[in-house]
Design an enzyme around this catalytic site. Structure first.
Site, PDB file in Angstrom:
ATOM      1  CE  LYS A 178      13.472  -3.670 -10.490  1.00 17.00           C
ATOM      2  NZ  LYS A 178      13.823  -3.800 -11.921  1.00 17.00           N
ATOM      3  CG  ASP A 235      19.154  -5.505 -10.826  1.00 17.31           C
ATOM      4  OD1 ASP A 235      19.792  -6.520 -10.464  1.00 17.31           O
ATOM      5  OD2 ASP A 235      19.716  -4.458 -11.218  1.00 17.31           O
TER       6      ASP A 235
END
Length: 282
Positions: A152, A170
């Site tokens: 991420k 996320d």
């Protein structure tokens, strides 16, 4: 009496059969239909948020990398309020790697988990200094080797500092991808892979910004503002949140609700108000 009773049962039974038939008549959405709907959502979000952008303040790849690591378990706003002092004292990887840990901890304390985060950002700074000549690498395989950096974080840096397309899964992206039936998975890596097959690679970075913007402003985790959402006609989860328009409007956040955004230094074209510095009023 018995005839009336049988008639009532019959009517009730007919009602059940009719409802069952109606449910059966609604066919499951095909893969093609889902892809078309997903791409239409992306296009409409692009019209709603033409100013979508990363909500962390940064001036270079190093600052974005550190800020993204610090953003775990806190808001981008709190990170943006914290990093000016941090980067003023430690502007380069070399500076941060040579810092006194206790001094770094005190500077980043407002972001929470400050001891673990200090270890991560000092560790990645040392790795940049020792293995990459003090420069943030522009490859996924190099970034994920740095302390505290997962896929991420790597995609945030690649997409926004290097222009390399990536999908940032996320908590907001994951929630909306599931609400919109783009995926049934709750595994970020699997979600990333599934979403990558729906959208062209050129859209990945901006798609991430738009979805995250929508999740923060309208499609919240606990009380989504369904009644104020511009894409309800495309949402299979409409009704999970507040559907009354007036009540829903009160749930809107940041510029959508007339409040400051998360960045102290938002990019040109942002329609909201800049966030206040740490300790400043709204």
């Amino acid at each position: 009496m018995s005839g009336e009773g049988n008639s009532a049962v019959g009517e009730h039974g007919e009602s059940k059969r009719t409802k069952a038939a109606n449910r059966k008549a609604v066919k499951p959405e095909s893969r093609l239909a889902m892809v078309r709907r997903a791409r239409k959502i992306n296009r409409e979000l692009a019209e709603v948020y033409p100013y979508a952008h990363p909500e962390l303040d940064f001036r270079n790849p190093f600052e974005l990398l550190v800020a993204t690591v610090l953003s775990a378990q806190t808001t981008d706003l709190r990170v943006n309020q914290t990093t000016p002092a941090l980067f003023a004292k430690y502007p380069t990887p070399e500076d941060l790697a040579a810092a006194v840990p206790e001094e770094v901890e005190e500077l980043i304390r407002p972001t929470g988990f400050f001891r673990a985060k200090t270890k991560s950002i000092m560790g990645l700074a040392a790795a940049l200094r020792d293995d990459f000549d003090g420069e943030v690498p522009g490859r996924l395989e190099d970034l994920v080797k740095l302390p505290g950096v997962g896929r991420k974080t790597a995609f945030v840096v690649l997409g926004n500092a290097f222009g390399v397309p990536g999908i940032t899964v996320d908590t907001h992206f994951m929630r909306l991808a599931r609400r919109w039936r783009w995926t049934e998975s709750d595994d970020p890596v699997k979600i990333e892979a599934e979403i990558a097959t729906i959208f062209p690679k050129s859209e990945w970075t901006m798609l991430s910004h738009r979805v995250i913007f929508h999740g923060r402003r309208i499609c919240h985790a606990r009380k989504p503002a369904c009644g104020a959402c511009p894409i309800t006609h495309l949402c299979p989860s409409y009704g999970e949140g507040e559907t009354d328009p007036e009540k829903a409007r009160k749930l809107l956040k940041y510029e959508m609700g007339g409040f400051p955004g998360q960045r102290l230094n938002p990019p040109a074209g942002y329609p909201g108000r800049p966030a206040p510095p740490l300790g400043g009023g709204a």
